[in-house]
Design an enzyme around this catalytic site. Structure first.
Site, PDB file in Angstrom:
ATOM      1  N   ASP A 112     -22.956  79.879 -11.199  1.00 48.70           N
ATOM      2  CA  ASP A 112     -24.405  79.710 -11.089  1.00 48.70           C
ATOM      3  C   ASP A 112     -25.016  79.913 -12.464  1.00 48.70           C
ATOM      4  O   ASP A 112     -24.426  80.573 -13.334  1.00 48.70           O
ATOM      5  CB  ASP A 112     -25.003  80.711 -10.094  1.00 48.70           C
ATOM      6  CG  ASP A 112     -26.497  80.474  -9.883  1.00 48.70           C
ATOM      7  OD1 ASP A 112     -26.857  79.386  -9.396  1.00 48.70           O
ATOM      8  OD2 ASP A 112     -27.303  81.355 -10.227  1.00 48.70           O
ATOM      9  N   SER A 113     -26.204  79.363 -12.647  1.00 47.78           N
ATOM     10  CA  SER A 113     -26.897  79.538 -13.920  1.00 47.78           C
ATOM     11  C   SER A 113     -27.341  80.981 -14.128  1.00 47.78           C
ATOM     12  O   SER A 113     -27.638  81.376 -15.258  1.00 47.78           O
ATOM     13  CB  SER A 113     -28.111  78.597 -13.987  1.00 47.78           C
ATOM     14  OG  SER A 113     -29.017  78.897 -12.937  1.00 47.78           O
ATOM     15  N   HIS A 160     -31.574  81.451  -5.195  1.00 40.46           N
ATOM     16  CA  HIS A 160     -32.394  82.650  -5.405  1.00 40.46           C
ATOM     17  C   HIS A 160     -33.305  82.930  -4.198  1.00 40.46           C
ATOM     18  O   HIS A 160     -33.641  84.080  -3.920  1.00 40.46           O
ATOM     19  CB  HIS A 160     -33.307  82.480  -6.617  1.00 40.46           C
ATOM     20  CG  HIS A 160     -32.637  82.654  -7.940  1.00 40.46           C
ATOM     21  ND1 HIS A 160     -31.689  81.779  -8.410  1.00 40.46           N
ATOM     22  CD2 HIS A 160     -32.801  83.598  -8.906  1.00 40.46           C
ATOM     23  CE1 HIS A 160     -31.296  82.181  -9.614  1.00 40.46           C
ATOM     24  NE2 HIS A 160     -31.954  83.275  -9.935  1.00 40.46           N
ATOM     25  N   CYS A 175     -25.187  76.544  -7.312  1.00 42.84           N
ATOM     26  CA  CYS A 175     -26.448  76.330  -8.016  1.00 42.84           C
ATOM     27  C   CYS A 175     -26.937  74.944  -7.641  1.00 42.84           C
ATOM     28  O   CYS A 175     -26.217  73.958  -7.847  1.00 42.84           O
ATOM     29  CB  CYS A 175     -26.212  76.436  -9.532  1.00 42.84           C
ATOM     30  SG  CYS A 175     -27.616  75.974 -10.567  1.00 42.84           S
ATOM     31  N   GLU A 215     -35.994  87.024 -10.746  1.00 36.25           N
ATOM     32  CA  GLU A 215     -35.129  87.552 -11.807  1.00 36.25           C
ATOM     33  C   GLU A 215     -35.785  88.717 -12.553  1.00 36.25           C
ATOM     34  O   GLU A 215     -35.098  89.490 -13.219  1.00 36.25           O
ATOM     35  CB  GLU A 215     -34.734  86.425 -12.761  1.00 36.25           C
ATOM     36  CG  GLU A 215     -33.939  85.337 -12.066  1.00 36.25           C
ATOM     37  CD  GLU A 215     -32.743  84.843 -12.846  1.00 36.25           C
ATOM     38  OE1 GLU A 215     -32.781  84.898 -14.076  1.00 36.25           O
ATOM     39  OE2 GLU A 215     -31.769  84.396 -12.191  1.00 36.25           O
ATOM     40  N   CYS A 258     -32.577  76.570  -3.238  1.00 39.34           N
ATOM     41  CA  CYS A 258     -32.251  77.314  -4.452  1.00 39.34           C
ATOM     42  C   CYS A 258     -31.644  78.619  -3.987  1.00 39.34           C
ATOM     43  O   CYS A 258     -32.181  79.268  -3.074  1.00 39.34           O
ATOM     44  CB  CYS A 258     -33.496  77.573  -5.303  1.00 39.34           C
ATOM     45  SG  CYS A 258     -33.215  78.673  -6.705  1.00 39.34           S
TER      46      CYS A 258
END
Length: 273
Positions: free
Chosen positions: A9-10, A193, A72, A157, A191
């Site tokens: 993942d990024s 996240h 991702c 984040e 996504c």
């Protein structure tokens, strides 16, 4: 040397997928790589995302991974097909790279009664049109409405996702989505996240709405894939070991990663040049 399943993942979001993979298939070894030094990918060009993703996939291959999951959505949307078609035959013809978009689009139509589906994603994933294109292959009658949510990843984040200030930005994007179609009854968190905002998102949706997170779906899809491909399953080592790597500060990664993975962990640093 072990032959773990690679998960890329990024940043941190793929840890929500890894958590489900380990929960569903705990017998395998896994190695996670977060490209935190170059995150976020969501607003980068197709070429940049492709180059970064290919570099990370190659690193995972070098660690012995015969199979890599792009956990991702942006990388799956902008890089997966090119890597599968152009790069794998050249650099590792016996290895495989899978994404998170196809497993989700294969099942989304089973949840919707109205035939109207919303997709919440980064700007890069929305611009790629990957979800409408893939959904149309399996459920051509579904109408798909996409909503970019550019501020959600930075909120998460920076560990602001559970603060009251996040409520405004969640409500704003959900209102924009529903303004385009009030009949949407199924929403995809496109996504990795976004599961951390799941409760806030659900509170903004009409009663009875279905909210789809990808981790569980991807884990089920991987289990099915390994069952259908015994030649790959036999190459994946089974020691129940999970290792974590980041291209940025291990201290920062370890402090944030537990939010996504569910418990504390320790990572090692990787320098990609």
């Amino acid at each position: 040397m072990t032959n773990p399943i690679g998960v890329f993942d990024s940043g941190y979001g793929g840890l929500t997928v890894l958590k489900e993979l380990v929960g569903r298939l705990p017998q395998y070894d896994y190695i996670y790589l977060g490209d935190n030094a170059r995150t976020p990918y969501g607003n980068r060009s197709f070429e940049t995302v492709y180059q970064y993703t290919l570099q990370c996939v190659q690193w995972l291959f070098d660690q012995g991974c015969p199979l890599v999951i792009l956990a991702c959505n942006t990388a799956s949307a902008k890089a997966l097909r090119t890597i599968q078609q152009l790069d794998l035959p050249r650099i590792a013809p016996d290895n495989r790279v899978l994404g998170v978009i196809r497993p989700t689009t294969e099942v989304v139509g089973q949840y919707s009664r109205s035939g109207k589906v919303g997709v919440l994603a980064t700007r890069g994933t929305v611009l790629s049109e990957s979800y409408p294109i893939e959904i149309a292959k399996f459920f051509p009658d579904l109408q798909v409405y996409q909503q970019p949510c550019p501020l959600w990843v930075p909120l998460i984040e920076n560990n602001e996702h559970d603060k009251p200030g996040a409520d405004y930005f969640v409500r704003e994007y959900i209102d924009q989505l529903l303004a385009r179609c009030a009949e949407i009854d199924t929403v995809v968190l496109a996504c990795t996240h976004y599961p951390l905002l799941k409760d806030k998102i659900a509170a903004c949706l009409p009663d009875g709405s279905v909210l789809i997170s990808q981790g569980e779906i991807v884990a089920g899809s991987l289990a099915d894939y390994l069952q259908r491909h015994p030649e790959m399953e036999s190459r994946c080592s089974k020691g129940g070991r999970v290792r974590f790597y980041t291209t940025d500060s291990t201290e920062d990664f370890d402090n944030h990663a537990g939010i996504f993975y569910g418990h504390n962990l320790r990572s090692a640093h990787v320098l990609l040049t």
